[in-house]
Write an enzyme that holds these catalytic residues in place. Sequence first.
Site, short mmCIF file in Angstrom:
data_model
loop_
_atom_site.label_atom_id
_atom_site.label_comp_id
_atom_site.label_asym_id
_atom_site.label_seq_id
_atom_site.Cartn_x
_atom_site.Cartn_y
_atom_site.Cartn_z
N ASP A 223 25.05 42.32 40.53
CA ASP A 223 25.53 42.03 42.28
C ASP A 223 24.58 41.87 43.36
O ASP A 223 23.67 42.80 43.22
CB ASP A 223 26.51 42.95 42.43
CG ASP A 223 27.33 42.84 43.50
OD1 ASP A 223 28.22 41.68 43.51
OD2 ASP A 223 27.41 43.42 44.77
N GLU A 274 13.79 47.07 24.89
CA GLU A 274 13.99 48.06 24.07
C GLU A 274 14.98 48.07 23.14
O GLU A 274 14.88 48.79 22.20
CB GLU A 274 13.92 49.45 24.67
CG GLU A 274 12.54 49.90 25.58
CD GLU A 274 12.88 51.22 26.22
OE1 GLU A 274 13.76 52.07 25.92
OE2 GLU A 274 12.41 51.28 27.40
C1 NOJ Z 1 29.32 39.76 45.28
C2 NOJ Z 1 30.58 40.04 44.72
O1 NOJ Z 1 30.98 38.80 43.81
C3 NOJ Z 1 31.60 40.43 45.77
O2 NOJ Z 1 32.89 40.24 44.92
C4 NOJ Z 1 31.30 41.47 46.47
O3 NOJ Z 1 32.24 41.58 47.43
C5 NOJ Z 1 29.78 41.64 47.01
N1 NOJ Z 1 28.94 40.94 46.08
C6 NOJ Z 1 29.52 42.70 47.42
O4 NOJ Z 1 29.37 43.60 46.42
#
Ligand code: NOJ
Length: 563
Positions: A223, A274
Amino acid sequence: MSSTATAANMSPADRMADPNWWRQAAVYQIYPRSFSDSNADGLGDIRGITAKVPYLASLGIDAVWLSPFYPSALADGGYDVDDYRNVDPKLGSLADFDAMVAELHGAGIKLIADIVPNHSSNRHEWFREALAAPEGSSARDRYIFRDGQGPDGSLPPSDWESVFGGSAWQRSVDQDGTPGQWYLHLFAPEQPDLNWDNQEVRDDFLKTLRFWSDRGVDGFRVDVAHALTKDMTHPLPSKDELGSEGELQDGSHPFWDRDEVHEIYAQWRALFNEYTPPRTAVAEAWVHSSRRARYASPEGLGQAFNFDLLLADFDAEQFRAVITRNLAEAADSGASSTWVFSNHDVVRHATRYGLPKGGGREGRGQDGKAWLLNGGSAAELDLVTGTRRARAASLLMLALPGSAYLYQGEELGLPEVADIPDAARQDPTFFRNQGVDKGRDGCRVPLPWTAEGESFGFGDAGAHLPQPREFGAYSVESQEGDPSSTLELYRAALKLRRQLQTSEELTWISSADSVLHFTRPAGWQSVTNFGTEPIPLPAGTMLISSGPLDAGLLPADTTVWLS
Ligand code: NOJ
């Protein structure tokens, strides 16, 4: 370009062991709280997913990407993580998770876990410790705390804005109840940014990656992969001095896409390697396309999302440019390309393509972020056209070399739910924009499994976001066995794709401007008519079509595969 054996020729066990399994994988995203509810609490859960493994196997996907399933107060749909090495008790237990992995693996399906390293939740034990600890303490150093401006520190350290709207700084309250320092949150205030200059933070994430890899997780979706490292040197620049996310190409932005971030991913890669087969990773990185290759390199995460097709109109010229550029970039980086039309952040593509070109986008952020699309207005929506185009686009995508990332419900042709009552909305983007941007709840409505019944088979209780009445007609039950249904189109296409995908070559065949025609090895062809009039079909044997032909011609908004 590298080649892989045809997945269809491989036994499920060989497919699982293949270190290149990800290069041309069909990956199905599950947003767990909206997939299937096994315990009648209105929220989807891990056992619900396990029970649907036969369905996932029947789709013909190679992997599941599971959105966050960790303990969370759901301030941002689970992207606010309280504990990185556990399962949300609302969703099940670690034992349930292990059982789900075993069931998926037994069906030859890999599991990609979503990992959220930029921020924890404000309920994470580290953040609670930080709030309780004095300024300058090591507990505070795991996050980004700064003094406020002005004589009493009552102004934020900078005028930076959060991605979800409003200030990116929140003032904390000291133990004695007096206002204290401010902390940085690029997203919601419940998502304090971690300090990746802190060694303990780095070490702890390695521990987390090992924890899940040891449990059989095959890969990670990372993310906001481009936000982890930050230059917080004072004085902080004002927002007017900052370039937009995804625009800068020199790594000079204080928090987006800094070069140092790649040191972190080099360490992660060493850990992934790994394992046998090596764990994979895909970066969610909204960076300039020229900077994507580093995230996708074999020394880094190995793959990066490109959202260019998702941001394009249903338009041959735009699609051709995006595909050509991304295939070249992927080849340069050593990765395979990624393709996405829908996910949990954007308006579902059946709806998007039913809105006027470039229309319905009044809520789109200045930085072009797709998740701020607001679905347009019901009056301008032509869902018949949108659905036809979505089917054509998906069939085209499934013919492209690289990984296809599918979002739960797109195989049912689900539209965006635009009319969720404000009182039922959950997305922080809605609340932090005073409702101007409707937010992302419309693509997160629980799936319909049956034509009738309580929450259309999602579970034995209601659904946590209201499902519209027409969802019954979109249900798995309503579509199963109907060859003209979107579900059966996806199943047939995924099955064929598995047989046909060999090497990663694509050759364009010259065609009218409004037509995209390419061949893949062994004579497999894909033709899409983006124009308004039917066109003659090239020579070949029909394999599959996204819609009916018109007296032997390929109608507008339709894709066919030929051999
Ligand atoms: C990207 C994620 O896909 C989204 O759903 C989220 O709100 C933001 N990152 C923050 O984590």
